[in-house]
Design a protein around this motif. Structure first.
Motif, mmCIF file in Angstrom:
data_model
loop_
_atom_site.group_PDB
_atom_site.id
_atom_site.type_symbol
_atom_site.label_atom_id
_atom_site.label_comp_id
_atom_site.label_asym_id
_atom_site.label_seq_id
_atom_site.Cartn_x
_atom_site.Cartn_y
_atom_site.Cartn_z
ATOM 1 N N GLY A 110 -8.519 14.168 -12.793
ATOM 2 C CA GLY A 110 -9.452 13.319 -12.065
ATOM 3 C C GLY A 110 -9.961 12.161 -12.884
ATOM 4 O O GLY A 110 -10.436 11.161 -12.344
ATOM 5 N N THR A 111 -9.872 12.260 -14.202
ATOM 6 C CA THR A 111 -10.355 11.182 -15.053
ATOM 7 C C THR A 111 -9.465 9.954 -14.975
ATOM 8 O O THR A 111 -9.933 8.818 -15.008
ATOM 9 N N VAL A 112 -8.179 10.177 -14.863
ATOM 10 C CA VAL A 112 -7.216 9.075 -14.942
ATOM 11 C C VAL A 112 -6.680 8.680 -13.576
ATOM 12 O O VAL A 112 -6.277 7.530 -13.373
ATOM 13 N N ARG A 113 -6.673 9.591 -12.625
ATOM 14 C CA ARG A 113 -6.050 9.335 -11.325
ATOM 15 C C ARG A 113 -6.516 8.020 -10.680
ATOM 16 O O ARG A 113 -5.675 7.214 -10.252
ATOM 17 N N PRO A 114 -7.836 7.750 -10.571
ATOM 18 C CA PRO A 114 -8.240 6.489 -9.920
ATOM 19 C C PRO A 114 -7.703 5.259 -10.629
ATOM 20 O O PRO A 114 -7.332 4.272 -9.996
ATOM 21 N N PHE A 115 -7.639 5.334 -11.982
ATOM 22 C CA PHE A 115 -7.142 4.194 -12.737
ATOM 23 C C PHE A 115 -5.654 3.987 -12.497
ATOM 24 O O PHE A 115 -5.173 2.844 -12.425
ATOM 25 N N VAL A 116 -4.904 5.082 -12.385
ATOM 26 C CA VAL A 116 -3.468 4.984 -12.134
ATOM 27 C C VAL A 116 -3.205 4.317 -10.782
ATOM 28 O O VAL A 116 -2.406 3.379 -10.673
ATOM 29 N N TYR A 117 -3.904 4.781 -9.761
ATOM 30 C CA TYR A 117 -3.686 4.220 -8.429
ATOM 31 C C TYR A 117 -4.117 2.749 -8.370
ATOM 32 O O TYR A 117 -3.450 1.917 -7.757
ATOM 33 N N GLY A 137 0.810 -1.215 0.000
ATOM 34 C CA GLY A 137 0.000 0.000 0.000
ATOM 35 C C GLY A 137 0.841 1.260 0.000
ATOM 36 O O GLY A 137 0.537 2.225 -0.723
ATOM 37 N N ALA A 138 1.904 1.264 0.804
ATOM 38 C CA ALA A 138 2.776 2.446 0.853
ATOM 39 C C ALA A 138 3.481 2.669 -0.478
ATOM 40 O O ALA A 138 3.603 3.811 -0.950
ATOM 41 N N VAL A 139 3.945 1.572 -1.091
ATOM 42 C CA VAL A 139 4.601 1.698 -2.402
ATOM 43 C C VAL A 139 3.618 2.200 -3.450
ATOM 44 O O VAL A 139 3.940 3.064 -4.274
ATOM 45 N N ALA A 140 2.393 1.673 -3.422
ATOM 46 C CA ALA A 140 1.383 2.102 -4.396
ATOM 47 C C ALA A 140 1.076 3.591 -4.257
ATOM 48 O O ALA A 140 0.973 4.309 -5.260
ATOM 49 N N ASP A 141 0.946 4.059 -3.017
ATOM 50 C CA ASP A 141 0.662 5.486 -2.812
ATOM 51 C C ASP A 141 1.825 6.354 -3.281
ATOM 52 O O ASP A 141 1.616 7.385 -3.948
ATOM 53 N N THR A 142 3.050 5.952 -2.963
ATOM 54 C CA THR A 142 4.217 6.756 -3.322
ATOM 55 C C THR A 142 4.438 6.779 -4.825
ATOM 56 O O THR A 142 4.645 7.843 -5.429
ATOM 57 N N ALA A 144 1.566 8.635 -6.655
ATOM 58 C CA ALA A 144 1.706 10.090 -6.537
ATOM 59 C C ALA A 144 2.827 10.604 -7.428
ATOM 60 O O ALA A 144 2.701 11.671 -8.049
ATOM 61 N N GLY A 145 3.930 9.852 -7.517
ATOM 62 C CA GLY A 145 5.039 10.270 -8.371
ATOM 63 C C GLY A 145 4.660 10.265 -9.840
ATOM 64 O O GLY A 145 5.014 11.184 -10.598
ATOM 65 N N ILE A 146 3.928 9.236 -10.257
ATOM 66 C CA ILE A 146 3.494 9.174 -11.660
ATOM 67 C C ILE A 146 2.538 10.322 -11.992
ATOM 68 O O ILE A 146 2.686 11.004 -13.004
ATOM 69 N N MET A 147 1.571 10.553 -11.104
ATOM 70 C CA MET A 147 0.599 11.612 -11.373
ATOM 71 C C MET A 147 1.253 12.991 -11.374
ATOM 72 O O MET A 147 0.853 13.878 -12.139
ATOM 73 N N HIS A 148 2.267 13.172 -10.558
ATOM 74 C CA HIS A 148 2.963 14.460 -10.528
ATOM 75 C C HIS A 148 3.643 14.735 -11.871
ATOM 76 O O HIS A 148 3.709 15.894 -12.320
#
Length: 306
Positions: free
Chosen positions: A84-91, A55-60, A63-67
């Motif tokens: 907002g369209t892509v963020r949920p899919f990325v995570y 979970g910690a790796v996924a969040d980090t 966030a890095g990819i979305m940035h």
């Protein structure tokens, strides 16, 4: 007088030796365990299956990819909606990726890369923040998003994205401490052994000196265990994000597993040796007592007949 002097010198040497035991074990662990890339990667490998670490790796990573990709995705969408369209899919894609065999391989590679980068910075005088590249992980996530037919997945750029792992302002302090531990990792255990052997040799009663050394070694192991427990609590308390504390605790436990094992071995070895010395002393006393001949009772004086 000479016996008292020998006992006092022996006690001082043994006490100093036992005091060096936990510090020597700690320094040797850093020098020959934590600073060894192979041992470090082996210790960290099981954490790839830990849910908290995943979970910690996924969040980090998410966030890095979305940035990195948010500005480009906004341009592709023609309007700014904070991705907002892509963020949920990325995570979701990153979290799904952390449960695959590919993530286990990437985890091992990332840990090896991070360890090599930090170790090189400490040894070679590197200046500036130590970073690692998450481009390989980004490529895996992009591939999975494309396979899931997520809109605009092909627009995610796979570029070298440097993630900081060690701030520049901490490098100088860590470098000095590392060089000190490199020297102490060899000399502290050797000094403890030499002091203990000298203290036992000069003691008037060597069995008692060995018992004292064994008990002191056990106390040193117990002190080391207590220090590890306190260090874990302080480390987790200093984390800014409470959500990542379970993952940090898992990493701390994995890295200190060898040191905890050494602590328990010191306790067990010391107590076993002390008990053996005590039993040997009791057995020797019984043997001496049984070997001592008992004196025959004195004959009663004969009375002269009148």
């Amino acid at each position: 007088m000479l016996t008292r002097l020998r006992n006092a010198l022996s006690a001082a040497l043994i006490a100093l030796s036992c005091l060096l035991v936990p510090f020597g074990a700690l320094a040797a662990w850093v020098t020959y365990g934590l600073a060894d890339t192979g041992r470090y990667v082996t210790a960290m490998a099981p954490l790839a299956a830990d849910p908290a670490v995943q979970g910690a790796v996924a969040d980090t990573v998410g966030a890095g990819i979305m940035h990195e990709v948010a500005p480009r995705l906004d341009d592709a969408l023609g309007a700014r909606d904070d991705s907002g369209t892509v963020r949920p899919f990325v995570y979701d894609a990153v979290r799904s990726f952390t449960r695959t065999e590919a993530f286990h391989a990437a985890w091992e590679t990332a840990n090896r890369t991070v360890h090599d980068a930090v170790l090189s910075a400490l040894r070679d005088g590197h200046e500036g923040t130590v970073t690692v590249d998450i481009a390989p992980v980004t490529a895996q996530v992009k591939h999975q998003l494309a396979a899931d037919n997520v809109p605009l997945a092909q627009n995610i750029p796979v570029e070298h994205t440097e993630v900081p792992v060690l701030p520049a302002h901490e490098l100088d302090r860590l470098r000095k401490g590392y060089h000190v531990l490199e020297v102490a990792g060899f000399w502290l255990p050797v000094s403890a052994a030499v002091l203990a052997a000298t203290g036992i040799t000069v003691a008037a009663c060597r069995r008692r000196a060995i018992t004292a050394t064994a008990l002191g070694t056990s106390l040193g192991g117990a002190f080391l265990l207590l220090a590890l427990a306190i260090g874990r609590r302080l480390t987790l308390a200093d984390l800014p994000e409470a959500a990542h504390r379970p993952a940090a605790g898992a990493v701390y436990d994995a890295l200190t597993q060898t040191l905890r094992t050494v602590s328990w071995l010191l306790i067990a070895l010391g107590l076993t040796t002390a008990l053996a010395c005590r039993l040997t002393d009791l057995l020797a006393r019984r043997l001496r007592a049984s070997a001592t001949p008992t004196a025959d009772p004195a004959p009663e004086p004969t009375r002269a007949r009148v």
